[in-house]
Design a protein around this motif. Structure first.
Motif, PDB file in Angstrom:
ATOM      1  N   ASP A 255       0.813  -1.217   0.000  1.00 50.72           N
ATOM      2  CA  ASP A 255       0.000   0.000   0.000  1.00 50.72           C
ATOM      3  C   ASP A 255       0.847   1.268   0.000  1.00 50.72           C
ATOM      4  O   ASP A 255       0.365   2.348   0.371  1.00 50.72           O
ATOM      5  CB  ASP A 255      -0.920   0.006   1.226  1.00 50.72           C
ATOM      6  CG  ASP A 255      -1.963  -1.105   1.159  1.00 50.72           C
ATOM      7  OD1 ASP A 255      -2.420  -1.417   0.047  1.00 50.72           O
ATOM      8  OD2 ASP A 255      -2.301  -1.654   2.235  1.00 50.72           O
ATOM      9  N   ALA A 256       2.093   1.182  -0.413  1.00 46.37           N
ATOM     10  CA  ALA A 256       2.995   2.333  -0.336  1.00 46.37           C
ATOM     11  C   ALA A 256       2.700   3.410  -1.368  1.00 46.37           C
ATOM     12  O   ALA A 256       2.989   4.590  -1.141  1.00 46.37           O
ATOM     13  CB  ALA A 256       4.444   1.872  -0.482  1.00 46.37           C
ATOM     14  N   PHE A 257       2.143   3.033  -2.533  1.00 43.02           N
ATOM     15  CA  PHE A 257       1.947   3.988  -3.622  1.00 43.02           C
ATOM     16  C   PHE A 257       0.583   3.800  -4.269  1.00 43.02           C
ATOM     17  O   PHE A 257      -0.012   2.722  -4.206  1.00 43.02           O
ATOM     18  CB  PHE A 257       3.007   3.801  -4.716  1.00 43.02           C
ATOM     19  CG  PHE A 257       4.418   4.043  -4.269  1.00 43.02           C
ATOM     20  CD1 PHE A 257       4.927   5.331  -4.196  1.00 43.02           C
ATOM     21  CD2 PHE A 257       5.244   2.984  -3.945  1.00 43.02           C
ATOM     22  CE1 PHE A 257       6.234   5.555  -3.802  1.00 43.02           C
ATOM     23  CE2 PHE A 257       6.554   3.190  -3.553  1.00 43.02           C
ATOM     24  CZ  PHE A 257       7.048   4.488  -3.471  1.00 43.02           C
ATOM     25  N   SER A 258       0.124   4.867  -4.923  1.00 37.88           N
ATOM     26  CA  SER A 258      -1.038   4.773  -5.806  1.00 37.88           C
ATOM     27  C   SER A 258      -0.728   5.533  -7.085  1.00 37.88           C
ATOM     28  O   SER A 258       0.109   6.447  -7.090  1.00 37.88           O
ATOM     29  CB  SER A 258      -2.294   5.348  -5.144  1.00 37.88           C
ATOM     30  OG  SER A 258      -2.155   6.737  -4.932  1.00 37.88           O
ATOM     31  N   ALA A 259      -1.389   5.181  -8.177  1.00 34.18           N
ATOM     32  CA  ALA A 259      -1.131   5.800  -9.473  1.00 34.18           C
ATOM     33  C   ALA A 259      -2.379   6.494  -9.994  1.00 34.18           C
ATOM     34  O   ALA A 259      -3.501   6.012  -9.795  1.00 34.18           O
ATOM     35  CB  ALA A 259      -0.672   4.735 -10.481  1.00 34.18           C
ATOM     36  N   SER A 260      -2.181   7.635 -10.645  1.00 31.20           N
ATOM     37  CA  SER A 260      -3.303   8.340 -11.267  1.00 31.20           C
ATOM     38  C   SER A 260      -2.789   9.186 -12.424  1.00 31.20           C
ATOM     39  O   SER A 260      -1.582   9.387 -12.582  1.00 31.20           O
ATOM     40  CB  SER A 260      -4.035   9.210 -10.251  1.00 31.20           C
ATOM     41  OG  SER A 260      -3.166  10.182  -9.711  1.00 31.20           O
ATOM     42  N   ALA A 261      -3.710   9.702 -13.223  1.00 36.58           N
ATOM     43  CA  ALA A 261      -3.350  10.505 -14.385  1.00 36.58           C
ATOM     44  C   ALA A 261      -3.024  11.930 -13.962  1.00 36.58           C
ATOM     45  O   ALA A 261      -3.591  12.477 -13.012  1.00 36.58           O
ATOM     46  CB  ALA A 261      -4.495  10.502 -15.387  1.00 36.58           C
ATOM     47  N   SER A 262      -2.100  12.555 -14.672  1.00 33.38           N
ATOM     48  CA  SER A 262      -1.741  13.940 -14.405  1.00 33.38           C
ATOM     49  C   SER A 262      -1.245  14.574 -15.710  1.00 33.38           C
ATOM     50  O   SER A 262      -1.348  13.979 -16.788  1.00 33.38           O
ATOM     51  CB  SER A 262      -0.668  14.017 -13.313  1.00 33.38           C
ATOM     52  OG  SER A 262      -0.447  15.342 -12.909  1.00 33.38           O
ATOM     53  N   ILE A 263      -0.704  15.789 -15.588  1.00 30.65           N
ATOM     54  CA  ILE A 263      -0.158  16.531 -16.725  1.00 30.65           C
ATOM     55  C   ILE A 263       1.244  16.997 -16.358  1.00 30.65           C
ATOM     56  O   ILE A 263       1.477  17.486 -15.244  1.00 30.65           O
ATOM     57  CB  ILE A 263      -1.031  17.763 -17.069  1.00 30.65           C
ATOM     58  CG1 ILE A 263      -2.436  17.334 -17.487  1.00 30.65           C
ATOM     59  CG2 ILE A 263      -0.390  18.605 -18.169  1.00 30.65           C
ATOM     60  CD1 ILE A 263      -2.483  16.572 -18.794  1.00 30.65           C
ATOM     61  N   ASP A 264       2.169  16.857 -17.284  1.00 23.10           N
ATOM     62  CA  ASP A 264       3.521  17.369 -17.095  1.00 23.10           C
ATOM     63  C   ASP A 264       3.517  18.852 -17.466  1.00 23.10           C
ATOM     64  O   ASP A 264       3.336  19.197 -18.634  1.00 23.10           O
ATOM     65  CB  ASP A 264       4.493  16.584 -17.978  1.00 23.10           C
ATOM     66  CG  ASP A 264       5.946  16.961 -17.736  1.00 23.10           C
ATOM     67  OD1 ASP A 264       6.190  18.000 -17.099  1.00 23.10           O
ATOM     68  OD2 ASP A 264       6.836  16.227 -18.189  1.00 23.10           O
ATOM     69  N   GLU A 265       3.692  19.726 -16.475  1.00 20.39           N
ATOM     70  CA  GLU A 265       3.658  21.161 -16.751  1.00 20.39           C
ATOM     71  C   GLU A 265       4.727  21.603 -17.738  1.00 20.39           C
ATOM     72  O   GLU A 265       4.597  22.637 -18.386  1.00 20.39           O
ATOM     73  CB  GLU A 265       3.836  21.965 -15.456  1.00 20.39           C
ATOM     74  CG  GLU A 265       2.671  21.888 -14.493  1.00 20.39           C
ATOM     75  CD  GLU A 265       2.932  20.930 -13.356  1.00 20.39           C
ATOM     76  OE1 GLU A 265       2.302  21.086 -12.311  1.00 20.39           O
ATOM     77  OE2 GLU A 265       3.766  20.009 -13.542  1.00 20.39           O
ATOM     78  N   GLU A 266       5.781  20.820 -17.843  1.00 18.62           N
ATOM     79  CA  GLU A 266       6.896  21.245 -18.685  1.00 18.62           C
ATOM     80  C   GLU A 266       6.529  21.305 -20.165  1.00 18.62           C
ATOM     81  O   GLU A 266       6.941  22.216 -20.879  1.00 18.62           O
ATOM     82  CB  GLU A 266       8.092  20.319 -18.474  1.00 18.62           C
ATOM     83  CG  GLU A 266       9.370  20.882 -19.041  1.00 18.62           C
ATOM     84  CD  GLU A 266      10.587  20.156 -18.520  1.00 18.62           C
ATOM     85  OE1 GLU A 266      11.659  20.392 -19.084  1.00 18.62           O
ATOM     86  OE2 GLU A 266      10.473  19.368 -17.577  1.00 18.62           O
ATOM     87  N   ASP A 267       5.750  20.316 -20.630  1.00 16.09           N
ATOM     88  CA  ASP A 267       5.388  20.319 -22.043  1.00 16.09           C
ATOM     89  C   ASP A 267       3.895  20.123 -22.290  1.00 16.09           C
ATOM     90  O   ASP A 267       3.457  20.028 -23.438  1.00 16.09           O
ATOM     91  CB  ASP A 267       6.183  19.254 -22.811  1.00 16.09           C
ATOM     92  CG  ASP A 267       5.977  17.845 -22.246  1.00 16.09           C
ATOM     93  OD1 ASP A 267       5.049  17.654 -21.418  1.00 16.09           O
ATOM     94  OD2 ASP A 267       6.751  16.940 -22.621  1.00 16.09           O
TER      95      ASP A 267
END
Length: 282
Positions: A255-267
Protein backbone atom coordinates in the motif's frame (compact mmCIF):
# COMPACT_ATOMS: atom_id res chain seq x y z
CA UNK A 1 7.70 3.78 -31.35
CA UNK A 2 4.59 5.72 -30.47
CA UNK A 3 4.58 8.68 -28.12
CA UNK A 4 3.01 7.54 -24.83
CA UNK A 5 2.64 8.65 -21.26
CA UNK A 6 5.65 9.17 -19.01
CA UNK A 7 5.57 7.96 -15.40
CA UNK A 8 6.88 9.87 -12.38
CA UNK A 9 7.24 8.93 -8.71
CA UNK A 10 6.79 11.85 -6.31
CA UNK A 11 9.29 12.17 -3.49
CA UNK A 12 7.90 11.87 0.04
CA UNK A 13 8.57 15.42 1.33
CA UNK A 14 10.30 18.77 0.68
CA UNK A 15 13.54 17.41 2.13
CA UNK A 16 15.27 16.53 -1.15
CA UNK A 17 17.59 19.36 -2.25
CA UNK A 18 19.23 19.23 -5.65
CA UNK A 19 21.97 16.56 -5.55
CA UNK A 20 20.33 14.42 -2.88
CA UNK A 21 18.92 12.13 -5.61
CA UNK A 22 21.05 11.63 -8.71
CA UNK A 23 20.83 9.98 -12.11
CA UNK A 24 22.23 6.47 -12.25
CA UNK A 25 22.07 5.80 -8.52
CA UNK A 26 20.77 2.44 -7.32
CA UNK A 27 18.37 2.03 -4.41
CA UNK A 28 16.53 -0.85 -2.81
CA UNK A 29 13.30 1.13 -2.37
CA UNK A 30 11.47 3.85 -4.35
CA UNK A 31 10.21 5.13 -1.00
CA UNK A 32 13.76 6.23 -0.16
CA UNK A 33 15.46 7.19 -3.44
CA UNK A 34 18.18 9.11 -1.57
CA UNK A 35 19.43 6.01 0.28
CA UNK A 36 21.67 4.39 -2.31
CA UNK A 37 23.54 1.16 -2.79
CA UNK A 38 25.50 2.66 -5.69
CA UNK A 39 26.12 6.20 -6.89
CA UNK A 40 27.82 6.75 -10.28
CA UNK A 41 31.14 8.53 -10.48
CA UNK A 42 32.48 10.91 -13.09
CA UNK A 43 32.30 9.31 -16.53
CA UNK A 44 30.01 6.44 -15.47
CA UNK A 45 27.03 7.82 -17.39
CA UNK A 46 28.51 7.44 -20.86
CA UNK A 47 25.24 7.54 -22.81
CA UNK A 48 23.21 10.53 -23.94
CA UNK A 49 21.16 12.39 -21.33
CA UNK A 50 18.11 14.41 -22.32
CA UNK A 51 17.74 17.72 -20.44
CA UNK A 52 14.81 20.14 -20.85
CA UNK A 53 13.79 23.28 -18.96
CA UNK A 54 10.52 25.15 -18.55
CA UNK A 55 10.68 28.79 -17.37
CA UNK A 56 8.08 31.12 -15.84
CA UNK A 57 5.10 28.77 -15.67
CA UNK A 58 1.73 29.66 -14.11
CA UNK A 59 -1.19 27.27 -13.70
CA UNK A 60 -4.69 27.68 -12.25
CA UNK A 61 -6.64 24.76 -10.76
CA UNK A 62 -10.33 24.97 -9.88
CA UNK A 63 -10.77 22.02 -7.57
CA UNK A 64 -14.54 22.28 -7.45
CA UNK A 65 -14.57 21.44 -11.16
CA UNK A 66 -12.53 18.31 -10.64
CA UNK A 67 -9.31 19.60 -12.22
CA UNK A 68 -6.41 17.29 -11.41
CA UNK A 69 -3.74 19.92 -11.95
CA UNK A 70 -0.21 19.28 -13.12
CA UNK A 71 2.54 17.10 -11.73
CA UNK A 72 4.04 19.80 -9.52
CA UNK A 73 0.56 20.76 -8.30
CA UNK A 74 0.05 17.16 -7.16
CA UNK A 75 3.24 17.49 -5.12
CA UNK A 76 2.05 20.80 -3.62
CA UNK A 77 -1.34 19.31 -2.86
CA UNK A 78 0.33 16.57 -0.81
CA UNK A 79 2.93 18.55 1.08
CA UNK A 80 1.70 22.12 1.34
CA UNK A 81 4.41 24.76 1.58
CA UNK A 82 7.26 22.72 2.96
CA UNK A 83 8.43 21.42 6.30
CA UNK A 84 8.54 24.79 8.05
CA UNK A 85 5.22 26.08 6.65
CA UNK A 86 3.03 23.05 6.24
CA UNK A 87 -0.27 24.23 4.81
CA UNK A 88 -2.90 21.99 3.31
CA UNK A 89 -5.15 23.49 0.68
CA UNK A 90 -8.91 23.92 0.71
CA UNK A 91 -9.85 21.56 -2.10
CA UNK A 92 -12.81 23.79 -2.99
CA UNK A 93 -10.46 26.72 -3.54
CA UNK A 94 -9.20 28.34 -6.70
CA UNK A 95 -5.47 27.67 -6.60
CA UNK A 96 -2.82 29.43 -8.66
CA UNK A 97 0.72 28.09 -8.66
CA UNK A 98 3.85 29.01 -10.55
CA UNK A 99 7.57 28.40 -10.72
CA UNK A 100 10.58 30.17 -12.18
CA UNK A 101 12.31 27.07 -13.50
CA UNK A 102 11.56 23.37 -13.88
CA UNK A 103 14.41 21.21 -15.11
CA UNK A 104 14.01 17.61 -16.26
CA UNK A 105 16.84 15.26 -17.17
CA UNK A 106 16.71 11.57 -17.99
CA UNK A 107 18.76 8.88 -19.70
CA UNK A 108 18.76 5.22 -20.72
CA UNK A 109 21.41 3.40 -18.64
CA UNK A 110 23.99 1.42 -20.56
CA UNK A 111 24.48 -2.28 -19.87
CA UNK A 112 27.94 -1.49 -18.51
CA UNK A 113 26.56 0.98 -15.97
CA UNK A 114 23.85 -1.42 -14.78
CA UNK A 115 26.38 -4.23 -14.35
CA UNK A 116 28.80 -1.95 -12.51
CA UNK A 117 25.98 -0.84 -10.21
CA UNK A 118 24.80 -4.34 -9.23
CA UNK A 119 28.39 -5.57 -8.86
CA UNK A 120 29.34 -2.71 -6.52
CA UNK A 121 30.18 -3.80 -2.99
CA UNK A 122 27.04 -2.53 -1.24
CA UNK A 123 24.63 -3.65 -3.97
CA UNK A 124 26.19 -7.10 -4.28
CA UNK A 125 26.09 -7.55 -0.50
CA UNK A 126 22.42 -6.50 -0.37
CA UNK A 127 21.44 -8.86 -3.20
CA UNK A 128 23.21 -11.76 -1.54
CA UNK A 129 21.54 -11.00 1.79
CA UNK A 130 18.04 -11.06 0.23
CA UNK A 131 18.91 -14.14 -1.85
CA UNK A 132 18.28 -12.17 -5.06
CA UNK A 133 14.53 -12.34 -4.40
CA UNK A 134 13.76 -8.63 -4.82
CA UNK A 135 14.74 -6.11 -7.50
CA UNK A 136 16.78 -2.96 -7.14
CA UNK A 137 15.85 0.36 -8.75
CA UNK A 138 17.97 2.76 -10.79
CA UNK A 139 17.10 6.46 -10.98
CA UNK A 140 16.76 7.26 -14.69
CA UNK A 141 15.09 10.67 -14.59
CA UNK A 142 14.75 13.69 -12.27
CA UNK A 143 12.51 16.74 -12.04
CA UNK A 144 13.85 19.77 -10.16
CA UNK A 145 11.83 22.91 -9.47
CA UNK A 146 13.04 26.36 -8.45
CA UNK A 147 11.23 29.56 -7.53
CA UNK A 148 7.73 28.26 -6.72
CA UNK A 149 4.76 30.31 -5.53
CA UNK A 150 1.20 29.41 -4.54
CA UNK A 151 -2.01 31.42 -4.13
CA UNK A 152 -5.23 29.97 -2.71
CA UNK A 153 -8.53 31.86 -2.64
CA UNK A 154 -11.04 30.39 -0.22
CA UNK A 155 -14.80 30.72 -0.57
CA UNK A 156 -17.22 32.46 1.86
CA UNK A 157 -15.34 35.73 1.73
CA UNK A 158 -12.12 34.43 3.31
CA UNK A 159 -8.87 34.70 1.43
CA UNK A 160 -5.75 32.73 2.10
CA UNK A 161 -2.64 33.56 0.13
CA UNK A 162 0.63 31.68 0.37
CA UNK A 163 3.87 32.08 -1.50
CA UNK A 164 6.88 29.83 -1.94
CA UNK A 165 10.07 31.57 -3.05
CA UNK A 166 13.17 29.68 -4.07
CA UNK A 167 15.51 32.61 -4.60
CA UNK A 168 19.23 33.18 -4.79
CA UNK A 169 20.63 34.77 -1.66
CA UNK A 170 20.00 34.28 2.06
CA UNK A 171 17.59 31.61 3.17
CA UNK A 172 14.43 32.76 4.90
CA UNK A 173 13.37 29.80 7.03
CA UNK A 174 9.93 29.34 8.49
CA UNK A 175 6.56 30.96 7.93
CA UNK A 176 5.91 34.67 8.24
CA UNK A 177 2.24 35.41 8.86
CA UNK A 178 0.04 38.47 9.18
CA UNK A 179 -3.67 38.40 9.91
CA UNK A 180 -6.49 40.74 8.98
CA UNK A 181 -9.51 40.08 11.20
CA UNK A 182 -11.91 40.78 8.33
CA UNK A 183 -10.90 38.20 5.74
CA UNK A 184 -7.22 37.81 4.88
CA UNK A 185 -4.32 35.76 6.18
CA UNK A 186 -0.85 35.82 4.61
CA UNK A 187 1.86 33.20 5.02
CA UNK A 188 5.18 33.03 3.18
CA UNK A 189 7.96 30.50 2.80
CA UNK A 190 11.37 30.96 1.18
CA UNK A 191 14.20 28.56 0.52
CA UNK A 192 17.27 29.30 -1.59
CA UNK A 193 17.85 25.70 -2.70
CA UNK A 194 16.05 24.05 -5.66
CA UNK A 195 14.36 20.75 -4.78
CA UNK A 196 13.94 17.38 -6.46
CA UNK A 197 10.21 16.60 -6.41
CA UNK A 198 9.81 13.72 -8.88
CA UNK A 199 11.89 10.94 -10.40
CA UNK A 200 11.73 8.09 -12.90
CA UNK A 201 12.82 4.51 -12.28
CA UNK A 202 14.14 1.41 -13.95
CA UNK A 203 13.73 -1.95 -12.22
CA UNK A 204 16.94 -4.02 -12.11
CA UNK A 205 16.89 -7.75 -11.38
CA UNK A 206 19.97 -9.89 -10.85
CA UNK A 207 20.41 -13.58 -10.09
CA UNK A 208 23.18 -15.46 -8.30
CA UNK A 209 24.87 -16.24 -11.63
CA UNK A 210 25.18 -12.55 -12.45
CA UNK A 211 22.45 -12.42 -15.09
CA UNK A 212 20.88 -8.95 -15.18
CA UNK A 213 17.57 -7.74 -16.64
CA UNK A 214 15.96 -4.30 -16.60
CA UNK A 215 12.46 -2.90 -17.05
CA UNK A 216 11.44 0.76 -16.98
CA UNK A 217 8.54 2.01 -14.90
CA UNK A 218 6.68 3.76 -17.66
CA UNK A 219 3.25 3.62 -19.26
CA UNK A 220 4.12 2.30 -22.69
CA UNK A 221 7.11 3.37 -24.76
CA UNK A 222 10.08 4.53 -22.70
CA UNK A 223 9.73 8.28 -22.12
CA UNK A 224 7.88 8.65 -25.41
CA UNK A 225 10.99 7.94 -27.45
CA UNK A 226 10.74 7.32 -31.17
CA UNK A 227 13.15 6.45 -33.95
CA UNK A 228 14.17 10.11 -34.23
CA UNK A 229 15.42 10.27 -30.65
CA UNK A 230 19.05 9.97 -31.73
CA UNK A 231 19.59 6.70 -29.87
CA UNK A 232 20.83 3.64 -31.77
CA UNK A 233 18.06 1.28 -32.87
CA UNK A 234 19.56 -1.55 -30.83
CA UNK A 235 19.30 0.55 -27.66
CA UNK A 236 15.63 1.26 -28.32
CA UNK A 237 14.94 -2.42 -28.98
CA UNK A 238 16.61 -3.47 -25.72
CA UNK A 239 14.57 -1.03 -23.65
CA UNK A 240 11.64 -2.78 -22.01
CA UNK A 241 8.86 -0.89 -20.25
CA UNK A 242 5.72 -1.96 -18.46
CA UNK A 243 2.39 -0.29 -17.94
CA UNK A 244 2.14 1.01 -14.38
CA UNK A 245 -1.23 0.83 -12.65
CA UNK A 246 -2.34 0.94 -9.02
CA UNK A 247 -2.82 -2.85 -9.21
CA UNK A 248 0.78 -3.36 -10.36
CA UNK A 249 2.06 -1.03 -7.63
CA UNK A 250 0.06 -2.82 -4.93
CA UNK A 251 1.45 -6.18 -6.02
CA UNK A 252 5.03 -4.88 -5.93
CA UNK A 253 4.97 -2.37 -3.05
CA UNK A 254 1.88 -3.15 -1.00
CA UNK A 255 0.00 0.00 0.00
CA UNK A 256 2.99 2.33 -0.34
CA UNK A 257 1.95 3.99 -3.62
CA UNK A 258 -1.04 4.77 -5.81
CA UNK A 259 -1.13 5.80 -9.47
CA UNK A 260 -3.30 8.34 -11.27
CA UNK A 261 -3.35 10.51 -14.38
CA UNK A 262 -1.74 13.94 -14.41
CA UNK A 263 -0.16 16.53 -16.72
CA UNK A 264 3.52 17.37 -17.09
CA UNK A 265 3.66 21.16 -16.75
CA UNK A 266 6.90 21.24 -18.68
CA UNK A 267 5.39 20.32 -22.04
CA UNK A 268 1.67 19.90 -21.36
CA UNK A 269 1.75 16.19 -22.10
CA UNK A 270 -0.27 13.59 -20.16
CA UNK A 271 1.68 11.56 -17.64
CA UNK A 272 1.16 9.10 -14.80
CA UNK A 273 1.97 10.24 -11.26
CA UNK A 274 2.85 7.69 -8.58
CA UNK A 275 2.03 9.13 -5.18
CA UNK A 276 3.39 7.96 -1.79
CA UNK A 277 0.21 6.87 0.01
CA UNK A 278 1.69 7.55 3.46
CA UNK A 279 1.91 11.23 2.54
CA UNK A 280 -1.84 11.49 1.99
CA UNK A 281 -2.58 10.31 5.52
CA UNK A 282 0.07 12.30 7.35
Amino acid sequence: MANTNKTYFLVSSWDFPKGSVCLGSLTSSPEQPHITLFKPGDGDIDTTTFPTTKDDYTGVVRSEKGDKGGLFFRFLDLFGLGAEASVKYDRKAVLKYSFKHMHTEWFIPSEDLVKKAVQSKRAASHLKRIAYDSPLYMITGLKIVEGASVTTLKNKGKDFTAFLGVDAGPVSVGPQASHNSQSTELQTFSNSTPIVFAFQLMEVRCDAKGNVSTMAYNTGALFGLDVDSGLPAEELEKTVAKEVTSEVLKKEFGDAFSASASIDEEDGSPCVVIVPVTATTA
